[in-house]
Design a protein around this motif. Structure first.
Motif, PDB file in Angstrom:
ATOM      1  N   UNK A   1       0.778  -1.239   0.000  1.00 50.49           N
ATOM      2  CA  UNK A   1       0.000   0.000   0.000  1.00 50.49           C
ATOM      3  C   UNK A   1       0.803   1.278   0.000  1.00 50.49           C
ATOM      4  N   UNK A   2       2.133   1.202   0.108  1.00 48.59           N
ATOM      5  CA  UNK A   2       2.939   2.434   0.125  1.00 48.59           C
ATOM      6  C   UNK A   2       2.679   3.272  -1.116  1.00 48.59           C
ATOM      7  N   UNK A   3       2.629   2.618  -2.267  1.00 49.88           N
ATOM      8  CA  UNK A   3       2.400   3.335  -3.528  1.00 49.88           C
ATOM      9  C   UNK A   3       1.107   4.135  -3.463  1.00 49.88           C
ATOM     10  N   UNK A   4       0.079   3.558  -2.874  1.00 45.96           N
ATOM     11  CA  UNK A   4      -1.226   4.218  -2.823  1.00 45.96           C
ATOM     12  C   UNK A   4      -1.259   5.344  -1.793  1.00 45.96           C
ATOM     13  N   UNK A   5      -0.748   5.082  -0.593  1.00 44.08           N
ATOM     14  CA  UNK A   5      -0.788   6.108   0.447  1.00 44.08           C
ATOM     15  C   UNK A   5       0.127   7.285   0.130  1.00 44.08           C
ATOM     16  N   UNK A   6       1.175   7.053  -0.651  1.00 40.20           N
ATOM     17  CA  UNK A   6       2.039   8.166  -1.075  1.00 40.20           C
ATOM     18  C   UNK A   6       1.290   9.137  -1.982  1.00 40.20           C
TER      19      UNK A   6
ATOM     20  N   UNK B   1      -7.177  13.279  -2.469  1.00 37.78           N
ATOM     21  CA  UNK B   1      -7.983  14.191  -1.650  1.00 37.78           C
ATOM     22  C   UNK B   1      -8.178  15.530  -2.356  1.00 37.78           C
ATOM     23  N   UNK B   2      -7.111  16.045  -2.956  1.00 35.59           N
ATOM     24  CA  UNK B   2      -7.202  17.324  -3.666  1.00 35.59           C
ATOM     25  C   UNK B   2      -8.201  17.247  -4.813  1.00 35.59           C
ATOM     26  N   UNK B   3      -8.347  16.084  -5.400  1.00 37.93           N
ATOM     27  CA  UNK B   3      -9.253  15.891  -6.530  1.00 37.93           C
ATOM     28  C   UNK B   3     -10.666  15.527  -6.083  1.00 37.93           C
ATOM     29  N   UNK B   4     -10.847  15.366  -4.752  1.00 38.30           N
ATOM     30  CA  UNK B   4     -12.168  15.040  -4.224  1.00 38.30           C
ATOM     31  C   UNK B   4     -12.588  13.618  -4.499  1.00 38.30           C
ATOM     32  N   UNK B   5     -11.612  12.711  -4.685  1.00 40.24           N
ATOM     33  CA  UNK B   5     -11.894  11.309  -4.999  1.00 40.24           C
ATOM     34  C   UNK B   5     -11.534  10.410  -3.826  1.00 40.24           C
ATOM     35  N   UNK B   6     -12.173   9.251  -3.780  1.00 36.35           N
ATOM     36  CA  UNK B   6     -11.885   8.259  -2.748  1.00 36.35           C
ATOM     37  C   UNK B   6     -11.284   7.007  -3.365  1.00 36.35           C
ATOM     38  N   UNK B   7     -10.200   6.534  -2.780  1.00 36.91           N
ATOM     39  CA  UNK B   7      -9.662   5.205  -3.068  1.00 36.91           C
ATOM     40  C   UNK B   7      -9.780   4.411  -1.775  1.00 36.91           C
ATOM     41  N   UNK B   8     -10.733   3.493  -1.747  1.00 35.24           N
ATOM     42  CA  UNK B   8     -10.941   2.644  -0.575  1.00 35.24           C
ATOM     43  C   UNK B   8     -10.130   1.369  -0.789  1.00 35.24           C
TER      44      UNK B   8
ATOM     45  N   UNK C   1     -21.100   5.935   4.351  1.00 34.73           N
ATOM     46  CA  UNK C   1     -19.647   6.113   4.415  1.00 34.73           C
ATOM     47  C   UNK C   1     -19.279   7.221   3.436  1.00 34.73           C
ATOM     48  N   UNK C   2     -18.503   8.188   3.914  1.00 30.14           N
ATOM     49  CA  UNK C   2     -18.069   9.294   3.065  1.00 30.14           C
ATOM     50  C   UNK C   2     -16.607   9.603   3.359  1.00 30.14           C
ATOM     51  N   UNK C   3     -15.835   9.868   2.313  1.00 30.44           N
ATOM     52  CA  UNK C   3     -14.429  10.234   2.504  1.00 30.44           C
ATOM     53  C   UNK C   3     -13.823  10.620   1.171  1.00 30.44           C
ATOM     54  N   UNK C   4     -12.676  11.263   1.240  1.00 32.35           N
ATOM     55  CA  UNK C   4     -11.833  11.495   0.069  1.00 32.35           C
ATOM     56  C   UNK C   4     -10.418  11.061   0.437  1.00 32.35           C
ATOM     57  N   UNK C   5      -9.564  10.969  -0.568  1.00 32.83           N
ATOM     58  CA  UNK C   5      -8.201  10.530  -0.332  1.00 32.83           C
ATOM     59  C   UNK C   5      -8.084   9.027  -0.447  1.00 32.83           C
ATOM     60  N   UNK C   6      -6.985   8.491   0.054  1.00 31.74           N
ATOM     61  CA  UNK C   6      -6.768   7.040   0.104  1.00 31.74           C
ATOM     62  C   UNK C   6      -7.034   6.592   1.529  1.00 31.74           C
ATOM     63  N   UNK C   7      -8.010   5.718   1.711  1.00 32.69           N
ATOM     64  CA  UNK C   7      -8.424   5.315   3.058  1.00 32.69           C
ATOM     65  C   UNK C   7      -8.582   3.805   3.155  1.00 32.69           C
TER      66      UNK C   7
END
Length: 412
Positions: free
Chosen positions: A123-128, A134-141, A370-376
């Motif tokens: 997951x390092x690639x994703x969390x980096x 988040x800036x783009x207002x998208x969620x990667x779950x 469930x609501x969020x943005x960024x990589x979670x």
């Protein structure tokens, strides 16, 4: 919700079958490199308008972006091997679409001390890239299967409701499954199983951070509900990377152990010694092939062994700590019976158990629970809506209170 499902193997088929029974799903595009496989699943579902099929190369970001645009999907669900995660994850971002996977981007062992130090972690690639999402207002779950996924929700629930202080969170998974005609069959993705079992297992401790150990280390006997005592060993898994990012209450240690069995461990060691676990291509009669891909292509396909399988598989989260000043030990778990899974979903137990959580999570996202943005990871979200929805899916969880001072006090 409109979904682009990339990868329609055993888990992908089960995801579609389970989601088909829920009202949140408007459409699910069945996309696979093997178009005939996608058509096979479409025929089983019997609704080509709701389940259009497409051929896609998961390494080709442009193809994925075109499918997102063509169908106007809300989320890209990655049902492929983790080796394709980076390309699918990046394609969803470029297409301006939310993303979900069941296993995070791959790790790379430390070049000098692979069994002592972590290096590139799962997951390092994703969390980096979390801030860009988040800036783009998208969620990667990320990590939305059963383990990781449901097990992480259980960890968050135990953290929020069952403990005042936590010592250890350990994922413990095992089964008594047997497959007629096979001594050591793969119950799950062959490629992924080889990857996670032969990689250096990762452990987290508060004073040391993340570190690695030898494969198949840390043997212990763990008593599983409805299955009994199972010998378990350390295996590399995403929960160890996710849990410490989100949970605390004095948490000292996070581990993942799986009941592989002696015969299965011996088979994996033999594959490694023979070089058949390698992903590096070799020339065979002038053709370049990956040994691991050959094993995955020739071993019994987990998607088709269900009718010959019997038994149960148990996935869960074991937590120790204190509640009301007393030592407490619990195991939050889910049991999947193969006969029931085959009867209801026509999917074998390991595959079905992996497919339920991402469908639940899709529904929670679709309904705004469930609501969020960024990589979670799943720990970011409130666990109560997920756990309440499990009963509606006929996917109930159990809570086992293990012997402790807290349990004795509750009796009194």
């Amino acid at each position: 919700m409109k979904v682009l499902l990339i990868g329609v193997g055993g888990v992908g088929e089960a995801i579609a079958s389970i989601a088909d029974k829920r009202d949140f799903l408007e459409m699910m595009v069945l996309a696979d490199y093997n178009l005939n496989r996608a058509k096979e699943v479409q025929a089983k579902l019997g609704n080509p308008e709701k389940y259009p099929v497409e051929q896609v190369d998961a390494r080709d970001g442009k193809q994925i972006q075109e499918l997102v645009k063509k169908y106007g999907v809300n989320i890209v669900v990655n049902g492929c091997e983790p080796a394709f995660n980076e390309s699918i994850f990046d394609a969803a971002f470029e297409a301006g679409c939310n993303y979900m996977d069941m296993a995070m981007t791959l790790s790379h062992p430390h070049p000098e001390a692979p069994y002592e130090k972590s290096h590139v972690k799962l997951g390092d690639y994703q969390f980096e890239r979390a801030q860009k999402w988040e800036d783009k207002g998208l969620l990667a779950l990320v990590g939305s299967g059963v383990e990781p996924g449901m097990a992480d929700v259980f960890a968050r629930y135990a953290h929020d409701h069952l403990f005042d202080e936590i010592d250890e969170i350990g994922i413990r998974d095992g089964n008594n499954l047997q497959v007629e005609g096979y001594t050591v069959p793969f119950g799950f993705s062959i490629w992924t199983t080889i990857e996670e079992c032969l990689n250096p297992p990762v452990i987290w401790e508060r004073d040391k951070g993340w570190y690695t150990t030898e494969p198949f280390s840390g043997e212990e006997i763990f008593d599983l509900p409805e299955v009994g005592p199972v010998e378990m060993v350390n295996v590399e898994h995403e929960e160890v990377l996710l849990v410490p990012r989100y949970l605390d209450k004095g948490l000292k240690r996070v581990t993942f152990k799986f009941g592989l069995g002696r015969d299965f461990i011996t088979m994996l060691k033999n594959l490694q010694e023979l070089g058949l676990a390698s992903t590096e291509k070799v020339k065979v009669n002038g053709v370049e092939v990956s040994p691991r891909d050959v094993v995955a292509a020739t071993a019994p396909n987990p998607a088709y062994i269900g009718p010959k399988m019997t038994g149960k598989t148990v996935a869960g989260t074991w937590v120790t700590g204190r509640k009301d000043g007393l030592d407490r030990e619990i195991y939050l778990y889910q049991v999947a019976d193969n006969q029931e899974c085959m009867k209801i979903y026509n999917s074998q137990a390991v595959v079905a158990q992996t497919a339920f959580p991402p469908v639940l999570m899709m529904e929670l996202l679709a309904k705004g629970l469930w609501k969020a943005t960024g990589v979670q990871g799943p720990e970011f979200f409130p666990p109560e809506p997920f756990m309440e929805l499990m009963a509606a899916y006929d996917f109930p969880y159990g809570l086992q209170e293990r012997d402790s001072a807290y349990k004795e006090a509750q009796k009194a």
